[in-house]
Design an enzyme around this catalytic site. Structure first.
Site, short mmCIF file in Angstrom:
data_model
loop_
_atom_site.label_atom_id
_atom_site.label_comp_id
_atom_site.label_asym_id
_atom_site.label_seq_id
_atom_site.Cartn_x
_atom_site.Cartn_y
_atom_site.Cartn_z
N GLU A 7 -6.96 4.49 8.06
CA GLU A 7 -6.81 5.92 7.74
C GLU A 7 -8.08 6.46 7.09
O GLU A 7 -8.44 7.62 7.29
CB GLU A 7 -5.57 6.12 6.84
CG GLU A 7 -4.29 5.90 7.63
CD GLU A 7 -3.11 5.40 6.81
OE1 GLU A 7 -3.13 5.52 5.58
OE2 GLU A 7 -2.16 4.88 7.44
N SER A 18 3.35 -2.33 10.33
CA SER A 18 4.81 -2.32 10.50
C SER A 18 5.49 -3.63 10.12
O SER A 18 6.50 -4.01 10.72
CB SER A 18 5.18 -1.91 11.94
OG SER A 18 4.74 -0.58 12.20
N GLY A 73 2.27 2.04 10.74
CA GLY A 73 3.18 3.17 10.58
C GLY A 73 3.90 3.56 11.86
O GLY A 73 4.51 4.63 11.93
N GLU A 100 -5.36 -5.36 10.66
CA GLU A 100 -4.36 -4.32 10.85
C GLU A 100 -4.62 -3.60 12.17
O GLU A 100 -5.44 -2.66 12.21
CB GLU A 100 -4.43 -3.30 9.71
CG GLU A 100 -4.17 -3.87 8.35
CD GLU A 100 -3.61 -2.82 7.41
OE1 GLU A 100 -2.50 -3.03 6.89
OE2 GLU A 100 -4.26 -1.78 7.23
N LYS A 149 0.08 4.24 -0.30
CA LYS A 149 -0.61 5.42 0.26
C LYS A 149 -0.39 6.63 -0.66
O LYS A 149 -0.28 6.47 -1.87
CB LYS A 149 -0.15 5.68 1.69
CG LYS A 149 -0.22 4.43 2.57
CD LYS A 149 -0.10 4.71 4.02
CE LYS A 149 0.01 3.41 4.79
NZ LYS A 149 -0.07 3.58 6.23
N ASN A 193 0.87 -1.19 0.00
CA ASN A 193 0.00 0.00 0.00
C ASN A 193 0.90 1.23 0.00
O ASN A 193 1.49 1.57 1.03
CB ASN A 193 -0.90 -0.04 1.26
CG ASN A 193 -1.74 1.22 1.39
OD1 ASN A 193 -1.85 2.02 0.46
ND2 ASN A 193 -2.35 1.39 2.56
N HIS A 241 -9.63 0.85 5.24
CA HIS A 241 -8.33 1.07 5.89
C HIS A 241 -8.54 2.03 7.07
O HIS A 241 -9.36 2.94 7.00
CB HIS A 241 -7.34 1.66 4.88
CG HIS A 241 -5.93 1.68 5.38
ND1 HIS A 241 -5.48 2.62 6.27
CD2 HIS A 241 -4.88 0.86 5.13
CE1 HIS A 241 -4.22 2.38 6.54
NE2 HIS A 241 -3.83 1.31 5.88
#
Ligand code: PEP
Length: 253
Positions: free
Chosen positions: A97, A213, A173, A167, A11, A9, A95
């Site tokens: 985010e 991560s 991240g 996730e 992003k 991904n 996701h």
């Protein structure tokens, strides 16, 4: 035996030149991808068409998100019908985010799942708890309700097209990865939840990726967990060498 998937991904990263450089490097390496691993790349939507034109691409393409509409007056949106017409196989949906910054609820994610399946784009459906939920021991409840609310209206045939990505939000991240035991425990829980709804055959077949991560050092151990079928990789997918190491580790798991 389930195949493994390693999905990158990207992003909102890379200029078009940088994106093409990375995509071409991966294409050049694609003949050495392990045969039991499907490699998926999710670049910014703006670059999908250009990357799709690389000859003998050797990996699948994914969007990072898409609209729950097929066409129409929805300024700025990306249609799953358009993705399908450009040979984009997957779309990441839900996701964290998107949930956090764009206020996507389970209901919105469910309607995007429907739109993708209607257009023959396979959802990579993301779920995962925030740190407070894990600390309070509520992580199983959170993930169960995300999975139920976004997916459990599907028929067996529809559900069989979905890839799940667990996730944990606190691992995305941050450089903090779930331990192998934490990942395995949640993946087994998700598989058992799926079995409760759709039965053993579908549960045994569903691909459940771990994301948060993942890097070139920890991927082999994570992917060796029996219910971890590969990874959804953010930061480490932006460097060709790291991503290649992760792909190869999935082939040995
Ligand atoms: C992600 O964005 O899905 C992700 C897992 O990111 P990272 O690997 O950088 O934690």
């Amino acid at each position: 035996m389930r195949k493994k998937i390693v999905a990158g991904n990207w992003k909102m990263n890379k200029t078009i030149d940088e994106a093409m450089e990375l995509a071409v490097k991966l294409q050049e390496e694609s003949s050495s991808f392990p045969k039991n691993v499907e490699v998926v790349v999710a670049p910014p939507a703006l670059y999908l068409a250009t990357i799709e034109m690389i000859e003998d691409l050797g990996f699948s393409l994914s969007a990072q998100n898409c609209s729950h509409h097929d066409f129409g007056a929805f300024t700025g949106e990306t249609s799953p019908a358009m993705l399908k017409a450009m040979n984009v196989k997957y779309s990441i949906l839900g996701h964290s985010e998107r949930r956090q910054y764009f206020h996507e609820t389970d209901a919105i994610v469910a309607s995007k799942v429907d739109a993708c399946l209607r257009n023959k784009v396979q959802p990579i459906f993301c779920c995962g708890e925030v740190l407070e939920e894990r600390k309070a021991g509520k992580h199983f409840d959170t993930v169960k309700s995300q999975v139920e609310n976004a997916l459990f209206h599907l028929t067996k045939e529809e559900f069989a097209k979905v890839v799940i990505a667990y996730e944990p939000v606190w691992a995305i991240g941050t450089g903090v990865t779930a331990s192998n035991d934490e990942a395995q425990e949640m993946h087994a829980f998700i598989r058992a939840t799926v079995e409760g709804k759709y039965g053993k055959e579908i549960a045994d077949a569903v691909i459940i990726l771990y994301g948060g991560s993942v890097n070139a050092t920890n991927s082999a151990e994570l992917f060796a967990c029996p219910d971890v079928d590969g990874g959804l990789v953010g930061g480490a997918s932006l460097k060709a060498n790291d991503f290649m190491t992760i792909i190869k580790s999935a082939g040995q798991a």
